[in-house]
Design a protein around this motif. Structure first.
Motif, PDB file in Angstrom:
ATOM      1  N   GLU A 162      -3.571 -41.385   0.861  1.00 38.89           N
ATOM      2  CA  GLU A 162      -3.908 -42.028   2.127  1.00 38.89           C
ATOM      3  C   GLU A 162      -2.671 -42.305   2.972  1.00 38.89           C
ATOM      4  OE1 GLU A 162      -6.934 -42.335   3.310  1.00 38.89           O
ATOM      5  OE2 GLU A 162      -7.590 -41.311   1.481  1.00 38.89           O
ATOM      6  N   GLU A 163      -1.564 -42.659   2.318  1.00 37.09           N
ATOM      7  CA  GLU A 163      -0.338 -42.919   3.070  1.00 37.09           C
ATOM      8  C   GLU A 163       0.151 -41.657   3.776  1.00 37.09           C
ATOM      9  OE1 GLU A 163       4.244 -44.562   2.347  1.00 37.09           O
ATOM     10  OE2 GLU A 163       2.807 -44.487   0.688  1.00 37.09           O
ATOM     11  N   THR A 169      -1.462 -38.013  10.521  1.00 35.99           N
ATOM     12  CA  THR A 169      -2.305 -38.347  11.668  1.00 35.99           C
ATOM     13  C   THR A 169      -1.465 -38.932  12.798  1.00 35.99           C
ATOM     14  OG1 THR A 169      -4.194 -38.788  10.207  1.00 35.99           O
ATOM     15  CG2 THR A 169      -4.279 -39.706  12.440  1.00 35.99           C
ATOM     16  N   GLU A 170      -0.520 -39.794  12.450  1.00 41.72           N
ATOM     17  CA  GLU A 170       0.361 -40.394  13.455  1.00 41.72           C
ATOM     18  C   GLU A 170       1.200 -39.332  14.161  1.00 41.72           C
ATOM     19  OE1 GLU A 170       4.041 -43.638  13.619  1.00 41.72           O
ATOM     20  OE2 GLU A 170       2.697 -43.568  11.869  1.00 41.72           O
ATOM     21  N   TYR A 183      -8.038 -30.209   7.707  1.00 37.53           N
ATOM     22  CA  TYR A 183      -6.596 -30.135   7.467  1.00 37.53           C
ATOM     23  C   TYR A 183      -6.221 -30.766   6.127  1.00 37.53           C
ATOM     24  CZ  TYR A 183      -1.630 -30.117   8.753  1.00 37.53           C
ATOM     25  OH  TYR A 183      -0.281 -29.889   8.794  1.00 37.53           O
ATOM     26  N   PHE A 184      -6.953 -31.788   5.709  1.00 38.77           N
ATOM     27  CA  PHE A 184      -6.618 -32.510   4.480  1.00 38.77           C
ATOM     28  C   PHE A 184      -7.378 -32.003   3.260  1.00 38.77           C
ATOM     29  CE2 PHE A 184      -5.700 -36.120   7.601  1.00 38.77           C
ATOM     30  CZ  PHE A 184      -4.338 -35.845   7.617  1.00 38.77           C
ATOM     31  N   LEU A 185      -8.134 -30.941   3.424  1.00 40.46           N
ATOM     32  CA  LEU A 185      -8.862 -30.418   2.269  1.00 40.46           C
ATOM     33  C   LEU A 185      -7.889 -29.838   1.243  1.00 40.46           C
ATOM     34  CD1 LEU A 185     -11.880 -28.629   3.998  1.00 40.46           C
ATOM     35  CD2 LEU A 185     -11.869 -30.841   2.803  1.00 40.46           C
ATOM     36  N   PRO A 186      -8.224 -29.875  -0.034  1.00 38.12           N
ATOM     37  CA  PRO A 186      -7.312 -29.351  -1.060  1.00 38.12           C
ATOM     38  C   PRO A 186      -7.160 -27.846  -0.980  1.00 38.12           C
ATOM     39  CG  PRO A 186      -9.436 -29.895  -2.027  1.00 38.12           C
ATOM     40  CD  PRO A 186      -9.467 -30.410  -0.611  1.00 38.12           C
TER      41      PRO A 186
END
Length: 411
Positions: A162-163, A169-170, A183-186
């Protein structure tokens, strides 16, 4: 090494051939045809003067095939960039380059299978088409081959925490953009145990890292610049030691390489493929289903890769052209290459072979003829030559959505 010198000069192709070739390409203006060579010394090819490029005719039907059966058109990649370097091989002579390709110049094949690449790469960097069930099965198979119990594996993936997600995202928001969907999929499955790290990626390539690296017995020399004979002996040892990982009925070592680096040091690489079955099966295994072993700077085994691309989406068995016909297309500029210059002439062709292109961006895994062409402008002062790789589709042109054309780029 049984590769041999390959082209003797031959001139004077008749005007009739030139005109016919130009009509076939649909061009309005007659050109002077490039000088041909005889693909000799082991390729035993017919003299190009007797070759004619004829208008495409309906292909002969295979036994039992319906006359209404149609194979879909195949899309070629858009081209290649040489911005990060190009596919070139440095050697004193082409005979130094060697491999165990089961295709030979006298192979008689009328068709070869084509497979759709199930992975789609998108402009935002995301990839779709992954099959995590198949990835898990391959991970467990590799683990079992290395003596592990698949039931006791702890399998994770490379999904960011999550970090990390928040930081990414920032970054996107700071430039007024949003994180692309997916984009965050494994992209990998991972398992670790004492001495081993095993990962399987979306392309169905398993990577086995040995931690720490494994030393071979003292009588074997497995280093970056070991001789062909030394690498062959090391390959025999690895075949016996990792029989469970290979899992091949008829494993054959592919000792490839022989090219030199800038310090004039030759290197060879160890791979294995299953040489059982028909010639077509051997060609597919040689190019697509293979296992490779890698040494570190100390001559220890630190990495192995098992290449097992998803071939479940077979498009069909496509008619292929001959090497002579491919050479004609090469002379006409119908090729794909990362070499940053035009093919310098058929008289500089040094070697050719049939291969499958297997890059992740290939829309199809399909056969090509790879021509090794001497690049005179890159020859070193001491005579070390550079051979560039030029690829001509082996599938008949009527089954291609377009034919690549070199005009300082690809269209």
């Amino acid at each position: 090494m049984n590769a041999r010198k390959f082209l003797e000069a031959m001139n004077d192709i008749g005007d009739a051939y030139v005109e016919e070739a130009l009509r076939y390409r649909g061009r309005q203006k007659k050109r002077n045809l490039l000088k041909w060579g005889v693909l000799a010394a082991g390729l035993a090819l017919a003299v190009y003067g007797s070759m004619h490029i004829l208008p495409l005719q309906p292909r002969a039907l295979y036994p039992g095939e319906s006359p209404h059966t149609e194979l879909p058109l195949l899309t070629l990649p858009e081209g290649e960039s040489a911005s990060m370097g190009f596919e070139g091989y440095m050697a004193w002579d082409i005979t130094e380059l060697t491999n165990a390709n089961p295709w030979k110049e006298d192979s008689r094949l009328s068709a070869l299978p084509v497979y759709q690449n199930p992975l789609a790469h998108h402009a935002d960097g995301s990839v779709s088409g992954s099959d995590f069930e198949n990835m898990r099965e391959l991970l467990e198979e590799i683990a079992a081959g290395m003596g592990l119990d698949p039931k006791e594996l702890t399998v994770t993936d490379d999904t960011p925490d999550e970090e990390t997600k928040a930081l990414i995202t920032e970054k996107f928001e700071s430039i007024g953009d949003q994180v692309p969907e997916g984009y965050f999929l494994p992209t990998k499955l991972i398992t670790e145990t004492e001495g081993l790290n095993i990962q399987v990626d979306q392309a169905m390539t398993a990577e086995i890292s040995f931690e720490p690296a494994v030393s071979l017995p003292d009588e074997y020399r497995f280093t970056h610049h070991a001789s062909y004979e030394e690498i062959s002996a090391a390959a025999k040892y690895l075949q016996d030691a990792y029989e469970g990982l290979l899992r091949m009925e008829h494993p054959r070592a592919n000792i490839s390489g022989g090219d030199s680096d800038i310090y004039r040091r030759q290197s060879y690489h160890i791979e294995f493929f299953d040489a059982g079955g028909s010639l077509t099966e051997q060609i597919v295994n040689y190019n697509l289903n293979r296992t490779a072993f890698y040494c570190d700077d100390e001559g220890k085994l630190f990495l192995a890769r098992v290449f097992r691309p998803d071939l479940s989406q077979k498009v069909g068995d496509y008619p292929i052209i001959t090497l002579e016909e491919a050479a004609g297309l090469l002379a006409n500029g119908n090729y794909i290459t990362s070499v940053p210059c035009r093919m310098p002439g058929t008289d500089l062709i040094a070697k050719a072979e049939l291969v499958y292109r297997t890059g992740s961006l290939e829309p199809y895994f399909m056969p090509y003829y790879r021509f090794y062409v001497e690049l005179p402008e890159m020859e070193a002062e001491d005579g070390l030559k550079t051979y560039g790789a030029y690829y001509v589709p082996a599938v008949e042109e009527s089954y291609l959505s377009h034919m690549p054309v070199w005009e300082g780029g690809f269209h």
